[in-house]
Write a protein that holds these residues in place. Structure first.
Motif, PDB file in Angstrom:
ATOM      1  N   GLN A 141       0.723  -1.258  -0.199  1.00  0.00           N
ATOM      2  CA  GLN A 141      -0.072   0.003  -0.054  1.00  0.00           C
ATOM      3  C   GLN A 141       0.902   1.354   0.159  1.00  0.00           C
ATOM      4  N   LYS A 142       2.131   1.111   0.525  1.00  0.00           N
ATOM      5  CA  LYS A 142       3.049   2.220   0.267  1.00  0.00           C
ATOM      6  C   LYS A 142       3.852   2.522  -0.850  1.00  0.00           C
ATOM      7  N   GLU A 143       3.760   1.519  -1.706  1.00  0.00           N
ATOM      8  CA  GLU A 143       4.554   1.324  -2.893  1.00  0.00           C
ATOM      9  C   GLU A 143       3.909   2.062  -4.149  1.00  0.00           C
ATOM     10  N   ASN A 144       2.566   2.029  -4.478  1.00  0.00           N
ATOM     11  CA  ASN A 144       2.054   2.398  -5.522  1.00  0.00           C
ATOM     12  C   ASN A 144       2.666   1.672  -6.900  1.00  0.00           C
ATOM     13  N   ALA A 145       2.855   0.439  -6.694  1.00  0.00           N
ATOM     14  CA  ALA A 145       3.616  -0.508  -7.761  1.00  0.00           C
ATOM     15  C   ALA A 145       2.446  -1.200  -8.384  1.00  0.00           C
ATOM     16  N   LEU A 146       3.061  -1.473  -9.950  1.00  0.00           N
ATOM     17  CA  LEU A 146       2.246  -2.349 -10.706  1.00  0.00           C
ATOM     18  C   LEU A 146       2.816  -3.731 -10.772  1.00  0.00           C
ATOM     19  N   VAL A 147       2.277  -4.782 -11.133  1.00  0.00           N
ATOM     20  CA  VAL A 147       2.646  -6.067 -11.356  1.00  0.00           C
ATOM     21  C   VAL A 147       3.685  -6.211 -12.081  1.00  0.00           C
ATOM     22  N   GLU A 148       4.013  -5.359 -13.064  1.00  0.00           N
ATOM     23  CA  GLU A 148       5.147  -5.460 -14.003  1.00  0.00           C
ATOM     24  C   GLU A 148       6.499  -5.554 -13.082  1.00  0.00           C
ATOM     25  N   VAL A 149       6.561  -5.126 -11.854  1.00  0.00           N
ATOM     26  CA  VAL A 149       7.846  -4.894 -11.054  1.00  0.00           C
ATOM     27  C   VAL A 149       8.211  -6.149 -10.704  1.00  0.00           C
ATOM     28  N   LEU A 150       7.221  -7.247 -10.838  1.00  0.00           N
ATOM     29  CA  LEU A 150       7.677  -8.763 -10.177  1.00  0.00           C
ATOM     30  C   LEU A 150       7.955  -9.591 -11.486  1.00  0.00           C
ATOM     31  N   ILE A 151       7.858  -9.176 -12.669  1.00  0.00           N
ATOM     32  CA  ILE A 151       8.407  -9.861 -13.877  1.00  0.00           C
ATOM     33  C   ILE A 151       9.942 -10.206 -13.886  1.00  0.00           C
ATOM     34  N   PRO A 152      10.170 -11.201 -13.892  1.00  0.00           N
ATOM     35  CA  PRO A 152      11.541 -11.604 -13.960  1.00  0.00           C
ATOM     36  C   PRO A 152      12.276 -10.905 -15.157  1.00  0.00           C
ATOM     37  N   PRO A 153      13.736 -10.882 -15.176  1.00  0.00           N
ATOM     38  CA  PRO A 153      14.577 -10.373 -16.191  1.00  0.00           C
ATOM     39  C   PRO A 153      14.342 -11.175 -17.457  1.00  0.00           C
ATOM     40  N   ARG A 154      14.703 -10.335 -18.464  1.00  0.00           N
ATOM     41  CA  ARG A 154      14.445 -10.934 -20.013  1.00  0.00           C
ATOM     42  C   ARG A 154      15.000 -12.194 -19.965  1.00  0.00           C
ATOM     43  N   GLN A 155      16.664 -12.375 -19.634  1.00  0.00           N
ATOM     44  CA  GLN A 155      17.242 -13.548 -19.858  1.00  0.00           C
ATOM     45  C   GLN A 155      16.491 -14.686 -19.154  1.00  0.00           C
ATOM     46  N   THR A 156      15.789 -14.418 -17.961  1.00  0.00           N
ATOM     47  CA  THR A 156      15.067 -15.560 -17.179  1.00  0.00           C
ATOM     48  C   THR A 156      13.970 -15.925 -17.910  1.00  0.00           C
TER      49      THR A 156
END
Length: 764
Positions: free
Chosen positions: A606-621
């Protein structure tokens, strides 16, 4: 417009229906492969062969269970049993419905028997520090000096006991023998605990923490399965993770033996945490007798939640408190049927323990008090002060113990030789506690002595001091006891021996409350000791409702529920202001277990104002875990072998492959099923063969499509991260596929462990 569309109504099927006509592939027809498949996959999973959710291997190796998958599997099992006609099937259906109640009763009985053995053994071993019984060396001091046996009700302890032989009447000699026995018991407890050493896989991969490249994989960690209270690990298991061998019989036996000697040392620890672990081990072992629980991770956790309640029930003679403790403090999933079975389990444990009568009193109430006086409104201020002190201690204790674990226990010699730390703590404890006549006794005896009402008991050491002229020295002993308990509890919790924090916290609070009571002469100081004990424990553990009930059941004092409620609530508020997490939550952080606490997690995001995209693994992964399946639903075995090697190097155990066609999601194949299919079932296929992952299999196909989850849940990359936390927390997901906004193409996958690691970074 075609005629069939014109005749469509609201009852018309949206999608065409029909039976699944999947042919048997070569794996099902091959005798060896079919035998391997049947031996590794339960009958319940085999019933899901034609279902789009896919089959699963048994959970192991620190993986996440799939709550939704297990729910569907149990529904298939239920329908298969309860839909059959006939008297014989009706009887079996009734037995199936009663299995949960039968298991709960058995767990209660067995837990009480183990608790009886530990209680009797601990009382005897603890008294060996002071002397021994000449008539029976295996009798404790109280049994030796009365006609009492554990199965009978005790008589009053005689003032002059000829059968009990004290080691030495010389202070220095008695002191030395006391310290020597304490060190011996500590070494025994620590050495036994070392037998449960285990190595666990990693929680997160290093590669997941960088944008691209870098070293893959991360080393796991070492833990001692019987060390500590076991409550943080049990919370982790009940939240949906698997800690291998943590609930085995070997751990149960070591926990019981280790707890006996650890408590006998006199260290600032208790056996209530180990009892919760022991009862959960019993629940697991009993659950393994029933296929209904053995083959279903979700159902097994229902039984474990019920079993937890028996642990606190036998530890304190508090059956209702045990049920509420399991609900409030430990369990993640606690539906009403689990509540009812926990009630039966806790009740059965209490009934059997009372019949066995380990204390010799014939009662469940451990610290029965009869104060005979009531409190006045002015005393509410004192109860608030006790709550403030308890909250202050709880918040400081949690921070100090966390820092102690991150500093002192990281010293190479301490980390490499945990028994040496136990030796040092026992030595310091014995040297500091023996000079004080009050702290010389075991923790539960200390509480019993501090809660005493001197109006009804004139012969105790405490009452003689409060009535005599040596009150100033007595107050000094109370101050000394309070400080020593606070310091020793901080450095003791987390040692590699079976231990709990409830008794030490109660001791410290009782000391402080009795100290405050010396200046309040209108009512018994034992009342303030009782309320102070509850306040200090609330500050440490953040228990509230369950703690009020436990204190009532411990003392039998119904009249003082309101003072306990006031002090407990104030203590929780103050402790939360100083440190958001309680001792068990911080212990999980220290141990590194991937526990997802929904309430704390939501307060973080609730303090972050983040979207699900921040949890996406790196491109290589994502490139390594994404498989583009051809239109015919097959793929080269060479590709899957390469993908499996990449997954293993990451070392997460419950990762998997995302199956796509033209970027669109088609399914998910977990690492364990992929490994089993390639290395167990695929031994007779050439490395150049093609493997079917999607579509109906032909007779000659190397088919692994039965392991593919073709119905994985998805979430938009631009959705708030709160959505992901809620879905993982309330649905019990194992993984969640992330799709692109607008095109719905796969852009990422989130496993539960990755979410937990991300939350931990935001927390600290």
């Amino acid at each position: 417009m075609p005629a069939d569309l014109e005749r469509a109504t609201e009852r018309t099927h949206l999608l065409p229906t029909g039976t699944n006509d999947r042919r048997l592939s070569a794996i099902q027809q091959d005798g060896d492969s079919h035998s391997i498949l049947s031996s590794h996959i339960s009958k319940g999973e085999q019933a899901l062969f034609a279902q789009p959710i896919g089959e699963r291997l048994p959970y192991n190796d620190y993986t996440t269970i799939d709550w939704l998958h297990d729910l569907v599997k149990d529904s298939f099992r239920f329908r298969a049993i309860h839909s059959q006609p006939g008297i014989r099937n009706s009887i079996y259906s009734a037995f199936d419905s009663c299995q949960g109640w039968i298991a709960a009763a058995i767990i209660g009985v067995l837990t009480a028997c183990v608790a009886f053995a530990v209680d009797v053994a601990e009382a005897t071993v603890s008294d060996w520090k002071m002397g021994y019984c000449t008539s029976n060396i295996f009798s404790n001091r109280e049994t030796c000096c009365t006609n009492q046996s554990p199965l009978n009700i005790a008589e009053e302890l005689g003032e002059d006991c000829k059968a009990w032989h004290t080691w030495s009447f010389d202070y220095t000699g008695a002191f030395a023998i006391y310290v020597g026995f304490a060190l011996l018991f500590g070494i025994i407890s620590g050495s036994v605990t070392m037998l449960t050493k285990s190595s666990l896989p990693a929680t997160a991969s290093k590669q997941d923490e960088v944008k691209s490249g870098g070293e893959q994989g991360v080393a796991g960690k070492t833990m001692y399965l019987a060390a500590g209270s076991g409550i943080p690990e049990i919370k982790t298991i009940l939240s949906g993770f698997v800690i291998p061998n943590f609930l085995d019989f070997k751990v149960l036996a070591v926990k019981a033996i280790g707890a006996t000697f650890a408590v006998a040392t006199g260290m600032c620890l208790g056996k209530e945490g180990p009892f919760v672990h022991i009862s959960t081990c019993v629940a697991y072992l009993v659950g393994m007798w029933f296929p209904k629980y053995r083959d279903n991770g979700r159902k097994m956790r229902e039984l474990l939640s019920a079993g937890c309640s028996a642990g606190l029930s036998v530890a304190f003679g508090a059956p209702l408190g045990g049920v509420l403790f399991s609900y409030e403090e430990i369990s993640t999933y606690f539906p009403r049927k689990v509540l009812w079975r926990a009630f039966l389990c806790s009740l059965t444990a209490a009934v059997v323990l009372r019949a066995l009568n380990p204390t010799g009193t014939g009662k469940l109430v451990l610290f029965e008090t009869h104060y005979g006086t009531s409190y006045q409104p002015v005393h509410y201020l004192i109860f608030v002060v006790l709550g403030l002190a308890g909250g202050l201690f709880g918040g400081v204790f949690c921070k100090a113990n966390f820092l102690w674990s991150k500093s002192f226990r990281q010293i190479p010699v301490i980390k490499k030789y945990p028994v040496f730390e136990v030796f040092l703590v026992v030595l310091v404890t014995a040297l500091l506690q023996y000079p004080n006549p009050i702290t010389r006794e075991p923790g539960d005896i200390i509480i019993k002595n501090l809660l005493v009402d001197c109006r009804s008991s004139k012969h105790s050491w405490i009452c003689e001091r409060e009535a005599g002229d040596g009150s100033s020295a007595y107050v000094g002993w109370l101050v000394y006891g309070t400080v020593v308990k606070l310091v020793l509890t901080t450095i003791t919790f987390g040692c590699k021996v079976p231990s709990g924090v409830i008794i030490p916290a109660l001791d410290a609070g009782a000391f402080f409350g009795r100290l405050i009571g010396q200046w309040i002469t209108t009512i018994s100081p034992g009342i303030f000791a009782m309320v102070g004990a509850a306040a200090f424990l609330a500050g440490v553990s953040r228990m509230t409702i369950s703690l009020v009930v436990v204190m009532f059941e411990l003392t039998g004092e119904l009249e003082y529920i309101v003072p306990n409620m006031i002090a407990i609530l104030v203590a929780k508020w103050v402790a939360d202001a100083l440190e958001r997490e309680g001792v068990y939550d911080l212990a999980q952080t220290v141990l590194g277990h991937p526990f997802l606490d929904l309430d704390h997690s939501l307060s973080i995001v609730q303090k972050e104002n983040a979207l699900v995209e921040v949890l996406i693994p790196p491109r290589q992964t994502m490139e390594e875990i994404t498989v583009d399946v051809s239109k015919d639903g097959t793929i080269s075995r060479y590709v899957l072998d390469m993908k499996l090697d990449q997954l293993k190097r990451r070392g997460l155990m419950d990762a998997g492959l995302v199956l796509v066609q033209n970027g669109m999601l088609q399914g998910y194949l977990a690492e364990s099923e992929l490994d089993f299919g390639l290395n167990n079932l695929g031994h007779s296929w050439e490395p150049t063969s093609r493997i079917r992952l999607l579509g109906n299999a032909d007779e000659e196909d190397f088919d692994l499509s039965m392991f593919v989850d073709r119905t994985p849940l998805t979430i938009c990359a631009s959705a708030p991260v709160e959505y992901a936390v809620e879905m993982f927390g309330k649905l019990g997901l194992r993984y969640l596929i992330v799709v692109e906004e607008g095109s719905s193409k796969v852009v990422g996958v989130i496993i539960k462990k990755r979410l937990v690691v991300w939350l931990e970074k935001k927390k600290h």
